[in-house]
Design a protein around this motif. Structure first.
Motif, mmCIF file in Angstrom:
data_model
loop_
_atom_site.group_PDB
_atom_site.id
_atom_site.type_symbol
_atom_site.label_atom_id
_atom_site.label_comp_id
_atom_site.label_asym_id
_atom_site.label_seq_id
_atom_site.Cartn_x
_atom_site.Cartn_y
_atom_site.Cartn_z
ATOM 1 N N HIS A 238 0.878 -1.176 0.000
ATOM 2 C CA HIS A 238 0.000 0.000 0.000
ATOM 3 C C HIS A 238 0.910 1.218 0.000
ATOM 4 O O HIS A 238 1.684 1.427 0.938
ATOM 5 C CB HIS A 238 -0.900 0.001 1.234
ATOM 6 C CG HIS A 238 -1.935 1.101 1.234
ATOM 7 N ND1 HIS A 238 -1.629 2.407 1.547
ATOM 8 C CD2 HIS A 238 -3.259 1.083 0.945
ATOM 9 C CE1 HIS A 238 -2.738 3.147 1.459
ATOM 10 N NE2 HIS A 238 -3.739 2.361 1.101
ATOM 11 N N THR A 245 -2.616 6.911 -4.730
ATOM 12 C CA THR A 245 -2.397 5.726 -3.901
ATOM 13 C C THR A 245 -2.315 4.509 -4.807
ATOM 14 O O THR A 245 -3.060 4.413 -5.780
ATOM 15 C CB THR A 245 -3.576 5.552 -2.910
ATOM 16 O OG1 THR A 245 -3.797 6.775 -2.215
ATOM 17 C CG2 THR A 245 -3.302 4.440 -1.901
ATOM 18 N N ALA A 246 -1.411 3.592 -4.495
ATOM 19 C CA ALA A 246 -1.310 2.347 -5.265
ATOM 20 C C ALA A 246 -1.363 1.160 -4.316
ATOM 21 O O ALA A 246 -0.851 1.219 -3.198
ATOM 22 C CB ALA A 246 -0.002 2.309 -6.061
ATOM 23 N N VAL A 247 -2.003 0.106 -4.789
ATOM 24 C CA VAL A 247 -2.130 -1.102 -3.984
ATOM 25 C C VAL A 247 -1.843 -2.330 -4.836
ATOM 26 O O VAL A 247 -2.286 -2.405 -5.980
ATOM 27 C CB VAL A 247 -3.563 -1.189 -3.385
ATOM 28 C CG1 VAL A 247 -3.951 -2.612 -3.053
ATOM 29 C CG2 VAL A 247 -3.665 -0.314 -2.146
ATOM 30 N N LYS A 256 -4.306 -1.845 -8.104
ATOM 31 C CA LYS A 256 -4.679 -0.667 -8.885
ATOM 32 C C LYS A 256 -4.005 0.579 -8.343
ATOM 33 O O LYS A 256 -3.431 0.596 -7.256
ATOM 34 C CB LYS A 256 -6.191 -0.483 -8.889
ATOM 35 C CG LYS A 256 -6.775 -0.155 -7.530
ATOM 36 C CD LYS A 256 -8.264 0.138 -7.637
ATOM 37 C CE LYS A 256 -8.835 0.369 -6.226
ATOM 38 N NZ LYS A 256 -10.264 0.662 -6.220
ATOM 39 N N ILE A 257 -4.134 1.619 -9.169
ATOM 40 C CA ILE A 257 -3.657 2.940 -8.795
ATOM 41 C C ILE A 257 -4.865 3.874 -8.835
ATOM 42 O O ILE A 257 -5.646 3.818 -9.792
ATOM 43 C CB ILE A 257 -2.610 3.449 -9.809
ATOM 44 C CG1 ILE A 257 -1.374 2.549 -9.799
ATOM 45 C CG2 ILE A 257 -2.246 4.900 -9.538
ATOM 46 C CD1 ILE A 257 -0.439 2.793 -10.970
ATOM 47 N N VAL A 258 -5.026 4.694 -7.834
ATOM 48 C CA VAL A 258 -6.013 5.770 -7.918
ATOM 49 C C VAL A 258 -5.248 7.084 -7.832
ATOM 50 O O VAL A 258 -4.500 7.326 -6.875
ATOM 51 C CB VAL A 258 -7.074 5.676 -6.804
ATOM 52 C CG1 VAL A 258 -8.096 6.796 -6.954
ATOM 53 C CG2 VAL A 258 -7.773 4.322 -6.836
ATOM 54 N N LEU A 260 -5.193 11.348 -8.261
ATOM 55 C CA LEU A 260 -5.949 12.602 -8.269
ATOM 56 C C LEU A 260 -5.881 13.238 -9.653
ATOM 57 O O LEU A 260 -4.809 13.315 -10.256
ATOM 58 C CB LEU A 260 -5.342 13.589 -7.274
ATOM 59 C CG LEU A 260 -5.642 13.384 -5.805
ATOM 60 C CD1 LEU A 260 -4.928 14.459 -5.000
ATOM 61 C CD2 LEU A 260 -7.139 13.432 -5.540
ATOM 62 N N THR A 291 -10.964 11.728 -9.547
ATOM 63 C CA THR A 291 -9.840 10.775 -9.601
ATOM 64 C C THR A 291 -9.881 9.929 -10.873
ATOM 65 O O THR A 291 -10.923 9.796 -11.509
ATOM 66 C CB THR A 291 -9.880 9.802 -8.405
ATOM 67 O OG1 THR A 291 -11.152 9.132 -8.390
ATOM 68 C CG2 THR A 291 -9.681 10.518 -7.103
#
Lengths: 351, 351
Positions: A238, A245-247, A256-258, A260, A291
């Motif tokens: 994380h 943020t990437a997980v 995935k990546i979220v 902004l 996002t």
């Protein structure tokens, strides 16, 4: 075949090394094994490998260019030094030694001998790690500030010598070494504080569930966790960055990546929002149109690249990828881990 | 109506207090408001409330039994002391003060006055917290050893005075106070170390994303996180106990418990398992037949219980639930949080 290899310690990892080298590495063949246990000797014979009757026999075997040490951790130092003095190149399983001073002793011997000494930090080629490293190198999510790296199992298992302190057992010296090696290769800055919470839930002697909190000088922080008693897992990685943020969920590397969107950060209402836990402004959900959801980077990785690099180094064509100096940094952090647990608080450092 | 209340500070929380008391609390009516801002005065008038022209007018109003302070954090102390000296019972929004010594001053004044002084730690009545407290009190998962409590938003928002250090802004003094108050009420043991990683990602003055690691004397550890820049959330609660793991996903309180079966822990293979990231024994998945999935405990909670307790205390029928001594412990931990961030490492304590 250019190079001939032997293996000391033919347990789970030792036999994996033989299989791996024989099936994936063109430049190396595996000749034989030295192991003090009868069952390991029998296994080596059944794999068609020669069994050395003594360490001396192996040290004196002029056919052998390279030896991989895959014995319990407390024996690494003596084997490594004997092998280097005998003019062998040496690969050592992790953790390289029980402490910093043992490793420094090996490194001195390696320098005098002019031979290769490397540590099998194979998890630098784990796909999940390479994805995260690629993502951070690309820098598209801005600056990272908090990195969480977890390996959570639930088998409550510290098998065999891994359950014994004198052999270098415990989670810090097992998976901890991998996760710390990855982190130190991910963040190019000195470690300036270590706070380790080590638990011995079912082991009499060793840590079996651990959390380690690190500060780096460049203001990145990290949490590194190894569990053997966790029944509901967090993601493997994380990553909190200034712009996203990437997980990565698990070793299958789903994730995935979220990110902004640059243009719509504050164009929405600033009023108090009534959530199920009462009114809040700061914690109200962000509208989805602010996002983007992105795919993780595609990467190709192969554990065999570790041995391919060793072949290239023996041929004088490349630099060592896993350097003893890097393992020394990890061991220095690990000494702070144990110091932190002993003192019951975080400790400062500059590693 | 038995008791008459006034409110100092009629912003977001102040008007919530008026609404909450008028609609849910039988024993209290709300008479009026003191606020230095014209817009807040107008809002109070539009709600049919009296607007005090000065603090003195409020202090001298003999109808008023109880005053709730909902102003920026740096003004709490002076208002509280003036009110207690004027013989009013006082409820103060959190964080109670900017530091320990301010709170101790209030507590001395409260003791001399014989009046009630309490802090609106309403999140002790949050459903998610009460579920976790109930679960740990039941003890069915064995001994807890690591507790993770997170509130993760992504609005990048430290609005108004919350963005200013002099007003007591920042996440530690906003949500941090709630999460620490909950943790100190969950774990009945002194805090013995604090390691705080505070980030100011987009705020000039205050911390806006924070992680706090706590050790308790009874060997329980905790991670407490408040984010305003997190786009992929962890669960609200993740509780590691010796015999199981519990998770609450979010404020809707969806979640589950996974508990080890007592009779089938090690009846399965101990061999190396080849996962997608190579061979491992310790981290291989646990067979499902060795665990049970259980529902989280059912609980009833109501934020109104905070004011109902205040009514009962004013009537001499109950003890205060949110005691100033408890807020003092939280403030002492918070002083260690800032000390840890300043020194750049964890700090020992006994709080």
């Amino acid at each position: 075949m250019k190079y001939t290899m032997a293996i000391i310690g033919f347990g789970g990892m030792g036999s994996w090394h033989a299989e791996n080298v024989l099936s994936h590495i063109d430049g190396i063949t595996v000749k034989g094994v030295y192991d003090i246990q009868k069952s390991a000797q029998d296994k080596a014979l059944s794999h068609g490998l020669y069994v050395y009757g003594s360490l001396e026999e192996l040290l004196e075997d002029r056919e052998i260019d390279l030896v991989t040490i895959a014995t319990p951790n407390d024996s690494h130092k003596d084997y490594a030094i004997a092998l280097l003095k005998a003019g062998k190149n040496v690969i050592c399983e992790k953790p390289v030694t029980m402490n910093v001073s043992q490793l420094e002793e090996i490194m001195e011997t390696a320098e005098k001998s002019g031979k290769i000494f490397s540590i099998h930090q194979n998890r630098r080629w784990d796909k999940d790690f390479v994805i995260i490293k690629t993502l951070l190198d690309q820098g598209e999510l801005g600056r990272p500030y908090f990195i969480e790296s977890r390996v959570q199992g639930s088998r409550r298992a510290m098998y065999g010598w891994r359950g014994h302190k004198t052999n270098g057992g415990g989670m810090v010296l097992d998976w901890g070494v991998h996760l710390l090696d990855q982190l130190l290769n991910l963040i190019d800055s000195p470690v300036v504080s270590v706070d380790a919470h080590l638990f011995s839930l079912y082991s009499d002697e060793v840590d079996d569930n651990i959390k380690i909190f690190l500060r780096f000088e460049n203001k990145v922080s990290a949490l590194c966790e190894m569990s053997t008693n966790c029944l509901i897992n967090h993601p493997r990685w994380h990553i909190s960055c200034t712009d996203g943020t990437a997980v990565i969920e698990d070793w299958s590397c789903k994730g995935k990546i979220v990110k902004l969107k640059a243009d719509s950060q504050m164009s929405w209402s600033e009023d108090i929002v009534y959530t199920e836990a009462g009114p809040t402004r700061t914690m109200a959900p962000r509208p989805e149109y602010t996002t983007n959801i992105l795919e993780l980077p595609e990467v190709q990785t192969d554990w065999s690249d570790y041995y391919k690099n060793i072949v290239n180094v023996m041929e004088g064509k490349a630099e060592l990828i896993v350097k003893p100096q890097q393992a020394l940094r990890v061991m220095k952090v690990i000494e702070k881990v144990f110091e932190s647990e002993e003192t019951g608080a975080g400790v400062s450092c500059h590693i």
